[in-house]
Design a protein around this motif. Sequence first.
Motif, short mmCIF file in Angstrom:
data_model
loop_
_atom_site.label_atom_id
_atom_site.label_comp_id
_atom_site.label_asym_id
_atom_site.label_seq_id
_atom_site.Cartn_x
_atom_site.Cartn_y
_atom_site.Cartn_z
N ARG B 336 0.83 -1.21 0.00
CA ARG B 336 0.00 0.00 0.00
C ARG B 336 0.86 1.26 0.00
O ARG B 336 1.85 1.33 0.73
CB ARG B 336 -0.93 0.01 1.23
CG ARG B 336 -1.93 -1.13 1.18
CD ARG B 336 -2.85 -1.11 2.38
NE ARG B 336 -3.66 0.11 2.42
CZ ARG B 336 -4.58 0.33 3.36
NH1 ARG B 336 -4.79 -0.53 4.31
NH2 ARG B 336 -5.29 1.45 3.33
N ARG B 338 2.23 4.92 0.85
CA ARG B 338 2.31 5.60 2.15
C ARG B 338 2.77 7.04 1.97
O ARG B 338 3.54 7.35 1.06
CB ARG B 338 3.34 4.88 3.05
CG ARG B 338 3.08 3.41 3.23
CD ARG B 338 1.95 3.15 4.23
NE ARG B 338 1.50 1.75 4.11
CZ ARG B 338 0.73 1.14 5.02
NH1 ARG B 338 0.33 1.79 6.10
NH2 ARG B 338 0.34 -0.10 4.83
N LEU B 339 2.31 7.87 2.87
CA LEU B 339 2.67 9.29 2.85
C LEU B 339 2.78 9.79 4.27
O LEU B 339 2.11 9.30 5.17
CB LEU B 339 1.56 10.12 2.19
CG LEU B 339 1.56 10.27 0.69
CD1 LEU B 339 0.45 11.23 0.30
CD2 LEU B 339 2.90 10.82 0.23
N LYS B 340 3.61 10.83 4.43
CA LYS B 340 3.56 11.65 5.64
C LYS B 340 2.84 12.93 5.24
O LYS B 340 3.04 13.43 4.14
CB LYS B 340 4.98 11.96 6.08
CG LYS B 340 5.09 12.97 7.23
CD LYS B 340 6.56 13.27 7.52
CE LYS B 340 6.70 14.29 8.66
NZ LYS B 340 6.11 15.59 8.39
N ALA B 341 1.97 13.44 6.12
CA ALA B 341 1.34 14.73 5.84
C ALA B 341 2.39 15.81 6.05
O ALA B 341 2.90 15.97 7.15
CB ALA B 341 0.17 14.96 6.80
N LEU B 445 -5.40 9.07 4.76
CA LEU B 445 -4.57 9.29 5.95
C LEU B 445 -5.42 9.38 7.20
O LEU B 445 -6.56 9.85 7.15
CB LEU B 445 -3.77 10.59 5.81
CG LEU B 445 -2.57 10.57 4.85
CD1 LEU B 445 -1.78 11.86 4.99
CD2 LEU B 445 -1.67 9.38 5.08
N PRO B 446 -4.87 8.96 8.32
CA PRO B 446 -5.62 9.02 9.57
C PRO B 446 -6.00 10.48 9.91
O PRO B 446 -5.28 11.38 9.58
CB PRO B 446 -4.63 8.50 10.63
CG PRO B 446 -3.59 7.75 9.86
CD PRO B 446 -3.52 8.35 8.48
#
Lengths: 446, 446
Positions: B336, B338-341, B445-446
């Motif tokens: 899956r 993935r990213l960081k905001a 994203l959460p």
Amino acid sequence: MTAVWPRADELGLLTDLYELNMAQAYHLDHRRGEAVFSLFYRVLPGQRNFAVACGQEHAARLISELRFPEEQVRRLAPLGFRDEFLDWLAGFRFSGEVRALPEGSLVFPQEPLLELRAPVAEGQLLESLLMNYVNLETLLASKAARVVLAAGDAPVLDFGMRRMHGLEAAWRSVRAYRVAGIQATSNVLGGLTFDLPLRGTMAHSYIQSFDDETEAFRRYARDYPGTTLLIDTYDALAATDKVIGLVRDEGLDVGALRIDSGDLAALARAVRDKLDGAGLSRIRVVVSGGLDEWKVADLVAGGAPIDGFGVGTEMGSVADAPSLDFAYKLTEYDGRPRLKASPGKPVYPGAKQVWRQYDGEGRLVGDEITAADEERHGEPLLRTVVADGAPVVPPPDPDAARERLRRELASLPAALRGTARADAPYPVSFSDALEDLRKRTLDRLP
Amino acid sequence: MTAVWPRADELGLLTDLYELNMAQAYHLDHRRGEAVFSLFYRVLPGQRNFAVACGQEHAARLISELRFPEEQVRRLAPLGFRDEFLDWLAGFRFSGEVRALPEGSLVFPQEPLLELRAPVAEGQLLESLLMNYVNLETLLASKAARVVLAAGDAPVLDFGMRRMHGLEAAWRSVRAYRVAGIQATSNVLGGLTFDLPLRGTMAHSYIQSFDDETEAFRRYARDYPGTTLLIDTYDALAATDKVIGLVRDEGLDVGALRIDSGDLAALARAVRDKLDGAGLSRIRVVVSGGLDEWKVADLVAGGAPIDGFGVGTEMGSVADAPSLDFAYKLTEYDGRPRLKASPGKPVYPGAKQVWRQYDGEGRLVGDEITAADEERHGEPLLRTVVADGAPVVPPPDPDAARERLRRELASLPAALRGTARADAPYPVSFSDALEDLRKRTLDRLP
């Protein structure tokens, strides 16, 4: 195996070609006179008020041990060096004297960090190695000391390994950081080698690998009770609420929260308030992300509730001043003082001493640079560390260096401890005898 | 012997503590999913228009060889690591895939220099080493390429050893400089190891050791026919007259004169005129002393008659930009994206490819960053260098890298080859598929 560092027996060849050329010229021409070389810097860069001398005692030991194994010397033959010189090199063993400042000393422009007295070919041969070696640790310790001062009572943690100039710099930085008063490092081998506490928590990638941030916090704090959780992967305040829930509802043991981006002052305040409001005053708040001494000083001045600063890139790359203008100058040859004509760059001839002077209350009032054979009140800083080519003092003790630096910084006028250039520099004067010698030497120049 | 570098078997411990913490957490929690990590930088600093990717192929080989010997692993036990994890570490052998840009490639913001696909604990464990290793050579090659461009047809010589951040940086710089098009180095071991011609002449100290400058020139040029004499110890023009006299009256063989201080443009012109007036047009004039790409460009633009530039401090300490904001980001885990905001810092998920596009005349027109499985016209830059943990291509060839860089720079719009930031950056776009993937990932994203 891909080579990462040179081999230890190659160290002597890690030099500038002209050092070998000059050493051979001295050798072939039978110029065996004794020379004095002085290692110093001329100008404080940018906003600096001082430098911290570091690495010079180690460097002195290193040259006392330097050898040129036959196998290495043979690599120079194709460059045109003569057998007579290569034989000399193969038998090289430093025979001279080195005087150096104690590590951790404050050092100001024109003050020798190190003076070497040896047959001229030896002193010349060692120039590049000495300069490179002292340059790195002095740069790193000088920068780190500023960050430590800016942080006041809060600890500064070194996070800089990834942005330093190579693996050796990252490793050796920890020694300089220990001298500078850094409290802990993320660098495992550096910390193990140079005995600085290790700290490290989690990266954003760990959080990202979970679909649910709360689950990431839960798992990590279970694996590492008392750990520091990184809360800014998505939303620092929402993450704080998640942590508070975990601590309150599940008894999770969390030691600190780290904020690595955004408005650190505002976020630290908001996170602190949330924690305090939940009765979790025991959980600390630490920050990182693009910090330097100015940003740290601003956060401290603004009263941001921060319990520790993780500092990396700016400190590790010495961003505001990635070089000092170190010079390694011949100041005496064959018993006569020597000078280079340097308009705007005064150089003083001969061997020297640096006298550090305190007032009755133990405050530093200034230094006087004298000829080596003059006597003054105050503390004479240059002391013999290598004589007849062999160390005459124990290896430098980083704890003693750290304590010396702490004591000297505490004795410095407050304006010189700040992040900005002070209106008046630290007073450094030259003795009348040195001024006279300089005039007489200049008069004799070709 | 005073340790200068870590021992080779200590390399694995030269990492940030949190890499070990995270690797252990993944291990203990049986999180064995495959991850993609991407190494890239976000922003070109200061006046830069490009960076030069260097070190990444070597770094990939290095991690394929990385081991944690039992003796080293045992040093971690007192830090609280569990036996189960330490056993895993003792058996560590990279099992994944690395794709990398060819060394010598121009690399622009957001373009991966290197992508790694491996079980997440492996990819995480290697972060600090990869970042540090690639950081140094990319910094050095990027800076040096600017100086080489500024110098036009005149050769650039590396004189920077003494001002670099440690001995390893000085040594490894020569590899990066060879890629960047530097013509020769003063660094003996660097030149011998990485096969760059060596150059070196004399320092002021040699001249100073004589009472008579003429005698110093005479001796040195006899020892080294064709050598370069340093003429600014006292007075460059008077020294030029002395050299002319020696060449004319004594037949001394002098190849070049070097000026290391003062107004280099004016002095070079005056020295050139004196030499030409004496019929010594064959003697070259080279300059050094505080040079960087801007000063070199000014000298070239002003038509100063200079046959070579010796560049040290500014190039070796990468003074204008001593760090790049490299990131090593998790972009995929367990299949899956993935990213960081990161407000203001766009990150794109997933494995990628970089397509370099030329027009019909061979001019570079722009890059497109796509998902790894997309196809485009143009040159796909990321290629597999390590598969199943083992190198699948030969070690990088510095000559090929140098030639690639030369070719890419020649194909770049002229404004991007200058010392100033161009009005329009080099065009880099993201594929629609990547933009879509980014949006979909952000939404989740959460």
